[in-house]
Design an enzyme around this catalytic site. Structure first.
Site: not given
Ligand code: ADP
Length: 399
Positions: A9, A94, A182, A242, A380
């Protein structure tokens, strides 16, 4: 000797890795860790499945390892410790954006990489880093199978209305539509749901992935029907750096009245807004919850307000909800944020069990609660290892 899958990742400042066995139906974690600060002051750490530190190294401040150097270190370190028992059979990555082309994980070759590079404008701060180790490994060892797993793929089941904007149709043809992110995390949670709550698994669930990036996903019968992130990873909830949803007129104003450049607006939206923008103190929820500063409180209040508002919107899309699930850094660890979001959403029929919530239990709603509430840690890396194993035929697909 056991086949192993390396999961990578790659972010802007770190390269995270996990090594899984690929011999049984379910991959098992062998070791995981990261090289952080890859462009500033690199630090390598590796922990085994029990959480014991099994590898450490740091480089001097200013050393610019980059993805290349970080990957070289991980690939060289793994066999020194695990080379006797494990053979690297594949690498799973990922990848933030699969665009319209990739609706499921795919084995990567040069043509796929070229296609994925086209998605960089849709995910400017994630995609280039995600692709870096893929390119490096393709050049270094073309025979090593690599699989890309996409954060957007899970959401391709969403109906047309949920995936579109009310913009001229030619923009939709050009790829300007809602992709959602996600997805690897949501897929993992959807896979766990039948074990924890069969009714919610068959029914209507809102999953709150609250990390430094944050979003929610509406699941119907474990399929994504809507999500709060859209074209890029900027929409919806307030995040660490963000802003979440902003009137597009604000962006026009930044360009036209404040004469900001595209790069300045990009930095403002991806790095200087959200919790850090409101508080001026930190993008880390822990710092804000500890602080007495009124701006820190305002940032937390806004985070909770936006979350409650979006749960309401997704409940409307679903036509009611049976369960909600909290996951990722804030969702898994902050009982206070969970409590506040559940209290703000009590009108939906969520009755929080305060003791269970404070006590790190999986079920955090009372038995009488019409809507069940859960904390499920996401994984994940495991999801990527599973996909990689299945795409390459190393392990069997689950039902
Ligand atoms: P990423 O999106 O980087 O994978 P994570 O899911 O790891 O993010 O979430 C990271 C965030 O989780 C941190 O920035 C921090 O705000 C938050 N977090 C972690 N632990 C706690 C905690 N105990 N209380 C509140 N927030 C926490």
């Amino acid at each position: 000797m056991t086949d192993a899958i390396l999961v990578l990742n790659a972010g802007s400042s770190s390269l995270k890795f996990s090594l899984f066995t690929a011999q049984d139906a379910e991959p098992a974690l062998v070791v995981g860790g990261q090289v952080g600060g890859i462009f500033t002051a690199p630090v390598f750490v590796a922990r085994d499945a029990a959480g014991q530190t099994v590898g450490e190294k740091s480089w001097e401040t200013g050393a610019r390892l980059g993805h290349d150097g970080a990957l070289a270190h991980i690939i060289a370190w793994l066999p020194t410790r695990y080379g006797h028992d494990h053979r690297l059979a594949a690498v799973g990555h990922r990848v933030s954006h699969g665009g319209r082309t990739f609706e499921k994980p795919v084995r990567v070759d040069a043509v796929v990489v070229e296609e994925l590079e086209k998605q960089i404008p849709f995910s400017p701060l994630h995609q280039p880093h995600n692709l870096a180790p893929i390119r490096i490994l393709l050049a270094r060892d073309p025979a090593l199978p690599q699989v890309a797993c996409f954060d957007t793929a899970m959401h391709r089941t969403q109906p047309v209305l949920e995936q579109m904007y009310a913009l001229p149709r030619e923009l939709d043809d050009a790829g300007v539509r809602r992709y959602g992110f996600h997805g690897i995390s949501y897929e993992y949670i959807a896979g766990r749901l039948p074990d924890v709550d069969a009714r919610a698994a068959r029914g209507k669930t809102v999953v709150l992935h609250l990390g430094s990036g944050a979003s929610m996903c509406a699941l119907k019968n474990r399929k994504s029907v809507d999500s709060t992130l859209g074209f890029t990873a900027l929409d919806g909830l307030c995040m660490g750096t963000r802003p979440g949803a902003v009137d597009p007129g604000v962006i026009l104003y930044l360009f036209q009245a404040l004469s900001m450049s595209a790069k300045e607006v990009e930095t403002l939206l991806y790095k200087r807004s959200g919790l850090i923008g409101i508080s001026g103190i930190s993008n880390d929820m822990r710092d804000l919850l500890r602080s007495d500063n009124p701006e820190a409180r305002l940032a937390v209040d806004y985070f909770v307000y936006r979350a409650a508002k979006e749960i309401g919107a997704l409940a409307a899309v679903l036509g009611g909800i049976d369960g909600i699930v909290f996951t990722a850094g804030i969702g898994e660890n902050s009982s206070e944020i969970r409590r506040r979001i559940c209290e703000a959403s009590a009108w939906l029929g969520i009755e929080l069990d305060a003791d269970a919530n404070a006590g790190r239990e999986t079920r955090i709603s009372r038995p009488s609660s019409r809507v069940s509430a859960w904390v499920i840690p996401t994984n994940e890396e495991l999801m990527i290892a599973r996909h990689t194993g299945v795409v390459l035929g190393l392990i069997q697909a689950r039902a």
